[in-house]
Motif scaffolding. Structure first.
Motif, PDB file in Angstrom:
ATOM      1  N   GLY A  76       0.892  27.995  -5.682  1.00 51.57           N
ATOM      2  CA  GLY A  76       1.966  27.685  -6.618  1.00 51.57           C
ATOM      3  C   GLY A  76       1.484  26.870  -7.799  1.00 51.57           C
ATOM      4  N   PHE A  77       2.373  26.700  -8.757  1.00 48.42           N
ATOM      5  CA  PHE A  77       2.084  25.923  -9.964  1.00 48.42           C
ATOM      6  C   PHE A  77       3.307  25.084 -10.319  1.00 48.42           C
ATOM      7  CE2 PHE A  77      -0.329  29.885 -10.355  1.00 48.42           C
ATOM      8  CZ  PHE A  77      -1.603  29.418 -10.628  1.00 48.42           C
ATOM      9  N   GLU A  78       3.031  23.971 -10.949  1.00 47.07           N
ATOM     10  CA  GLU A  78       4.099  23.157 -11.533  1.00 47.07           C
ATOM     11  C   GLU A  78       3.760  22.958 -13.005  1.00 47.07           C
ATOM     12  OE1 GLU A  78       6.254  19.867  -9.339  1.00 47.07           O
ATOM     13  OE2 GLU A  78       5.105  18.693 -10.823  1.00 47.07           O
ATOM     14  N   ILE A  79       4.673  23.331 -13.876  1.00 45.96           N
ATOM     15  CA  ILE A  79       4.437  23.278 -15.316  1.00 45.96           C
ATOM     16  C   ILE A  79       5.373  22.234 -15.907  1.00 45.96           C
ATOM     17  CG2 ILE A  79       4.410  24.558 -17.474  1.00 45.96           C
ATOM     18  CD1 ILE A  79       4.436  26.487 -14.214  1.00 45.96           C
ATOM     19  N   ARG A  80       4.792  21.194 -16.475  1.00 43.73           N
ATOM     20  CA  ARG A  80       5.576  20.104 -17.068  1.00 43.73           C
ATOM     21  C   ARG A  80       5.350  20.074 -18.567  1.00 43.73           C
ATOM     22  NH1 ARG A  80       2.627  15.726 -13.265  1.00 43.73           N
ATOM     23  NH2 ARG A  80       3.222  16.556 -11.199  1.00 43.73           N
ATOM     24  N   ASP A  81       6.403  19.798 -19.319  1.00 44.32           N
ATOM     25  CA  ASP A  81       6.240  19.658 -20.767  1.00 44.32           C
ATOM     26  C   ASP A  81       7.139  18.557 -21.290  1.00 44.32           C
ATOM     27  OD1 ASP A  81       8.869  20.686 -21.961  1.00 44.32           O
ATOM     28  OD2 ASP A  81       8.308  22.444 -20.767  1.00 44.32           O
ATOM     29  N   THR A  82       6.866  18.145 -22.506  1.00 39.32           N
ATOM     30  CA  THR A  82       7.648  17.085 -23.166  1.00 39.32           C
ATOM     31  C   THR A  82       8.497  17.683 -24.272  1.00 39.32           C
ATOM     32  OG1 THR A  82       5.777  16.676 -24.641  1.00 39.32           O
ATOM     33  CG2 THR A  82       5.917  15.334 -22.649  1.00 39.32           C
ATOM     34  N   GLY A  83       8.960  18.918 -24.072  1.00 40.78           N
ATOM     35  CA  GLY A  83       9.722  19.619 -25.091  1.00 40.78           C
ATOM     36  C   GLY A  83      11.185  19.258 -25.117  1.00 40.78           C
ATOM     37  N   ILE A  84      11.946  20.110 -25.765  1.00 45.04           N
ATOM     38  CA  ILE A  84      13.352  19.818 -26.046  1.00 45.04           C
ATOM     39  C   ILE A  84      14.230  19.914 -24.811  1.00 45.04           C
ATOM     40  CG2 ILE A  84      13.926  22.202 -26.642  1.00 45.04           C
ATOM     41  CD1 ILE A  84      15.664  21.108 -28.902  1.00 45.04           C
ATOM     42  N   GLY A  85      13.778  20.649 -23.788  1.00 46.64           N
ATOM     43  CA  GLY A  85      14.557  20.776 -22.564  1.00 46.64           C
ATOM     44  C   GLY A  85      15.583  21.894 -22.629  1.00 46.64           C
ATOM     45  N   PHE A  86      16.334  22.047 -21.518  1.00 51.60           N
ATOM     46  CA  PHE A  86      17.357  23.094 -21.413  1.00 51.60           C
ATOM     47  C   PHE A  86      18.651  22.596 -22.047  1.00 51.60           C
ATOM     48  CE2 PHE A  86      16.244  26.436 -18.043  1.00 51.60           C
ATOM     49  CZ  PHE A  86      14.906  26.418 -18.392  1.00 51.60           C
ATOM     50  N   LEU A 116      10.421  35.334 -10.270  1.00 47.95           N
ATOM     51  CA  LEU A 116      10.918  35.775  -8.963  1.00 47.95           C
ATOM     52  C   LEU A 116      10.199  37.016  -8.468  1.00 47.95           C
ATOM     53  CD1 LEU A 116      14.771  35.203  -9.299  1.00 47.95           C
ATOM     54  CD2 LEU A 116      13.034  33.700  -8.347  1.00 47.95           C
ATOM     55  N   LYS A 117       9.524  37.727  -9.364  1.00 46.24           N
ATOM     56  CA  LYS A 117       8.732  38.882  -8.935  1.00 46.24           C
ATOM     57  C   LYS A 117       7.491  38.429  -8.167  1.00 46.24           C
ATOM     58  CE  LYS A 117       8.023  43.435  -9.311  1.00 46.24           C
ATOM     59  NZ  LYS A 117       9.013  44.475  -8.971  1.00 46.24           N
ATOM     60  N   ALA A 118       6.917  37.291  -8.567  1.00 43.29           N
ATOM     61  CA  ALA A 118       5.633  36.860  -8.003  1.00 43.29           C
ATOM     62  C   ALA A 118       5.723  35.612  -7.137  1.00 43.29           C
ATOM     63  CB  ALA A 118       4.632  36.608  -9.135  1.00 43.29           C
ATOM     64  N   PHE A 119       6.872  34.880  -7.175  1.00 44.54           N
ATOM     65  CA  PHE A 119       6.974  33.630  -6.418  1.00 44.54           C
ATOM     66  C   PHE A 119       8.243  33.622  -5.568  1.00 44.54           C
ATOM     67  CE2 PHE A 119       4.155  32.640  -9.904  1.00 44.54           C
ATOM     68  CZ  PHE A 119       3.181  31.865  -9.301  1.00 44.54           C
ATOM     69  N   GLU A 120       8.130  32.967  -4.434  1.00 48.36           N
ATOM     70  CA  GLU A 120       9.253  32.916  -3.499  1.00 48.36           C
ATOM     71  C   GLU A 120      10.338  31.951  -3.964  1.00 48.36           C
ATOM     72  OE1 GLU A 120       9.885  32.322   1.338  1.00 48.36           O
ATOM     73  OE2 GLU A 120       7.926  32.010   0.416  1.00 48.36           O
ATOM     74  N   THR A 121       9.940  30.828  -4.552  1.00 49.58           N
ATOM     75  CA  THR A 121      10.913  29.831  -5.010  1.00 49.58           C
ATOM     76  C   THR A 121      10.608  29.404  -6.430  1.00 49.58           C
ATOM     77  OG1 THR A 121       9.609  27.970  -4.162  1.00 49.58           O
ATOM     78  CG2 THR A 121      11.227  28.961  -2.671  1.00 49.58           C
ATOM     79  N   VAL A 122      11.666  29.096  -7.174  1.00 50.22           N
ATOM     80  CA  VAL A 122      11.539  28.560  -8.531  1.00 50.22           C
ATOM     81  C   VAL A 122      12.499  27.385  -8.648  1.00 50.22           C
ATOM     82  CG1 VAL A 122      11.796  29.002 -10.998  1.00 50.22           C
ATOM     83  CG2 VAL A 122      10.955  30.826  -9.482  1.00 50.22           C
ATOM     84  N   HIS A 123      11.941  26.230  -8.963  1.00 50.13           N
ATOM     85  CA  HIS A 123      12.776  25.033  -9.127  1.00 50.13           C
ATOM     86  C   HIS A 123      12.628  24.534 -10.566  1.00 50.13           C
ATOM     87  CE1 HIS A 123      14.952  21.419  -7.775  1.00 50.13           C
ATOM     88  NE2 HIS A 123      14.211  20.788  -8.679  1.00 50.13           N
ATOM     89  N   VAL A 169       8.964  23.047 -14.334  1.00 54.55           N
ATOM     90  CA  VAL A 169       9.248  24.286 -13.607  1.00 54.55           C
ATOM     91  C   VAL A 169       8.220  24.410 -12.492  1.00 54.55           C
ATOM     92  CG1 VAL A 169       9.357  26.804 -13.719  1.00 54.55           C
ATOM     93  CG2 VAL A 169      10.222  25.436 -15.637  1.00 54.55           C
ATOM     94  N   ARG A 170       8.728  24.483 -11.269  1.00 55.12           N
ATOM     95  CA  ARG A 170       7.825  24.631 -10.125  1.00 55.12           C
ATOM     96  C   ARG A 170       7.935  26.054  -9.577  1.00 55.12           C
ATOM     97  NH1 ARG A 170       7.879  24.505  -4.612  1.00 55.12           N
ATOM     98  NH2 ARG A 170       5.923  23.823  -3.631  1.00 55.12           N
TER      99      ARG A 170
END
Length: 690
Positions: A76-86, A116-123, A169-170
């Motif tokens: 898995g991967f966890e992607i963090r950023d300091t952007g504008i957000g959702f 969701l095509k390649a990973f079981e969970t998305v947080h 995003v995890r």
């Protein structure tokens, strides 16, 4: 709920499970979901208004059960950023399939489906700033799971005390087969990321990007600066009014092994082609002026590629070539990948012209040495070597050079035949005689060159055959024994075959007599009753002993007579010295000829020929070593010796047969002598002189 609910009026709901099923993600694109998440982070940072120093962090998660092993599989991967957000606007876009929110930046509105095509969970955990309805800026939090049961209403924002915007995003539970295709080595992963985002990383405003893997922290910006930027050049070209930009990079990383051309759209790589498929000089790593090795990477981009990339960023909607029947005039909608590639390859070769010239110079020397010493038939091609030297690999073996030269010679022969046909067709319409004469003169010069090449190839073939024959006549140094006559037989003509079964180049009867090259039928070591060119009841062969072999053939003539001659050739084992009257070779060939004369000959259509067999001229050759017992038998046959006693000849009046008995040593010496002048003229290494 198995759906994404559109929040904007007039839009349809999308079934999420069905959408994931239809999402295209080849297993060799296993990192594409990660790339989509990282690109979202870059765009979120671009949208941020603050002057803070922005960062993207990619955290690698590995299989905990295998952490003690080197390079445990990534799960898995966890992607963090300091952007504008959702923000509300971004969240509405997230909840809308095929959203056009990022259309101007190449967004397709489908990237999250690949998660969701390649990973079981998305947080997703995101913090954003909102000002509407508030005197002071306030921050809001959305924290939700994105999966097949995703409910947008459950992802409502709540106010938070956090003072910084950003998103995490995890992607967890890497699914098969994508998990197996993901590189486990952190440096290879960094290189793949750098290649995909090469156009983003080269921008001055690119944020800091770090990869965290346990206790290891790797700066993607540093990887790019150290491995991609040295010696990079750029260029522009235009096809059918559409503009393209190409950037060339020299990758000095030892992990890079293949030179590649990347087709990019909207600042990200889409697909890749290996350059060595089009430029043979790129078969291995290159060396720069300082002697450092590198791999070349070219990246092409343009609005046309942006427009033609498919929804899942796995390829482009464009043809490789025009279909049959379409002209060569290009329209914008007809741009082909091959047209773009051709311009890119031209840029690459200009960018590395000095290095390529050095490789070609070294290759040209090897090719010239090979032609001079081993393949003189290609000498006429040397004057054109600069035109095709680039098509030969720097690591070419002798066989590779032979194939490349043969291919070039064949292409020139085909081209010359077409031009000759065109000249003859246009001759009657030619009004400018001087221009026609000049064109014909140039054509004849090239034609003569190819004729010389064909002759040289034929002479080179003869030299090889003579060397093989000499070896076949030599005794085994360990046992002192000489080979069976089969070895000689197969060199001159393959056994148990006819001239309809084998190539002309496999027939080497010129060693015995040049006139034997011209015939209408040859059968080798076949029973007389097995031929189709005439009928015979006899199954007899020259001799029942295993040492006795024959070739029998007849020649058709064009002077009104059905047949011109019958020739029989008999081979005997080298150094045989036990001949007696019962197995006199001359008696054997005379009997064979009489059997052939007694058969019924047929024409090319299989119809019987009316011919008196005993009237057909016949020639007999016996090829052997004239040992003492053979000398005795030949004297008893009233054969006439040559002055050196190495061959006998005569005419048998009763049977009407001309015959010749040739010693193997004399056969070899005569073959060398007849061809020596050609070998000398072509600067071939001399066969051992007799």
């Amino acid at each position: 709920m198995n759906q994404i609910i559109a929040l904007q009026p007039g839009m349809l709901r999308t079934n999420l499970r069905g959408q994931i099923r239809q999402t295209q993600l080849p297993k060799w694109k296993a990192l594409l979901p990660l790339f989509e998440a990282v690109m979202n982070s870059f765009q979120a940072i671009q949208d941020a208004k603050s002057d803070r120093r922005h960062r993207v962090t990619i955290v690698v998660e590995r299989d905990e059960d295998l952490l003690d092993e080197d390079n445990a599989p990534i799960v898995g991967f966890e992607i963090r950023d300091t952007g504008i957000g959702f923000t509300d606007e971004n969240f509405d876009s997230f909840n809308t399939a095929y959203s056009e929110h990022k259309y101007e930046r190449g967004g397709k509105g489908l990237g999250r489906f690949m998660w969701l095509k390649a990973f079981e969970t998305v947080h997703v955990r995101t913090t954003f700033q909102a000002q509407d309805g508030y005197d002071e800026p306030s921050h809001w939090l959305r924290d939700f799971e994105f999966g097949f049961d995703y409910d947008p209403d459950a992802a409502s924002a709540t106010q938070t005390d956090s003072g910084a915007s950003g998103t995490t995003v995890r992607l967890g539970g890497f699914l098969s087969p994508y998990r197996e295709e993901c590189p486990a080595d952190i440096e290879i992963l960094a290189q793949r990321l750098a290649e995909h985002f090469i156009l983003v990383l080269m921008q001055p405003e690119c944020p800091e990007v770090e990869i965290h893997d346990g206790g290891i922290k790797l700066s993607l910006n540093k990887v790019f600066d150290e491995n991609f930027q040295r010696g990079g050049h750029s260029g522009n070209f235009e096809i059918a009014g559409r503009s393209f930009r190409i950037d060339g990079f020299r990758l000095h990383s030892p992990r890079a092994s293949k030179h590649r051309l990347i087709y990019a759209a909207n600042s990200r790589a889409v697909n890749t082609e290996r350059l060595d498929q089009f430029i043979p000089n790129f078969i291995g790593r290159l060396q720069d002026e300082e002697g450092d090795s590198f791999v070349y990477l070219a990246v092409v981009q343009g609005d046309y590629l942006n427009d033609r990339v498919n929804n899942f960023r796995t390829d482009f909607d464009m043809r490789e070539e025009l279909e049959d029947g379409q002209g060569d005039l290009l329209q914008v909608e007809d741009l082909r990948r091959s047209d773009i590639r051709a311009e890119c390859l031209a840029f690459v070769q200009r960018d590395l012209a000095e290095l390529i010239d050095g490789l070609n110079t070294a290759k040209a020397k090897r090719v010239r040495d090979y032609v001079r010493t081993e393949a003189p038939q290609y000498k006429p091609l040397l004057r054109y070597l600069d035109e095709f030297i680039g098509s030969i690999s720097p690591n070419a073996s002798k066989m590779d050079m032979e194939l490349a030269l043969h291919r070039e010679l064949h292409q020139r022969e085909v081209s010359l035949k077409r031009e000759g046909s065109r000249i003859l067709t246009e001759a009657a319409k030619q009004e400018d005689y001087e221009g026609y004469r000049q064109r014909l003169s140039e054509f004849m010069e090239r034609s003569n060159e190819l004729g010389v090449s064909a002759l040289a190839q034929y002479v080179s073939h003869r030299k090889i055959i003579i060397e093989l024959l000499e070896k076949a006549l030599s005794n085994d140094k360990r046992t002192g024994k000489y080979p069976l006559e089969e070895a000689v037989h197969n060199i001159l003509f393959p056994m148990r075959a006819t001239d309809q079964d084998i190539l002309y180049s496999q027939q080497n009867l010129w060693i015995i007599d040049e006139r034997l090259n011209f015939h209408s039928f040859i059968a080798s070591d076949r029973p007389l009753n097995s031929h189709t060119d005439f009928t015979s009841k006899s199954r007899k062969r020259p001799d029942l002993f295993i040492f006795d072999r024959k070739i029998a053939f007849s020649e058709k003539i064009d002077d009104g007579m059905p047949l011109n001659s019958i020739t029989v050739i008999e081979f005997k084992r080298p150094q045989r010295d036990d001949y007696t009257g019962d197995d006199n070779p001359l008696r054997q060939v005379f009997e064979q000829i009489q059997l052939i004369r007694g058969g019924q000959f047929k024409d090319d259509n299989g119809r019987p020929l009316s011919v008196a067999g005993d009237k057909i001229p016949a020639f007999a050759y016996v090829v052997c070593d004239i040992t003492p017992s053979m000398h005795a038998e030949l004297k008893m046959s009233d054969a006439m010796p040559t002055p050196d006693q190495r061959s006998y000849y005569g005419y048998h009046r009763t049977f009407g047969i001309y015959f010749e008995v040739i010693d193997y040593g004399r056969l070899l010496a005569d073959a060398k002598r007849r061809n020596r002048v050609f070998f000398d003229r072509l600067n071939l290494m001399d066969a051992q002189r007799p």
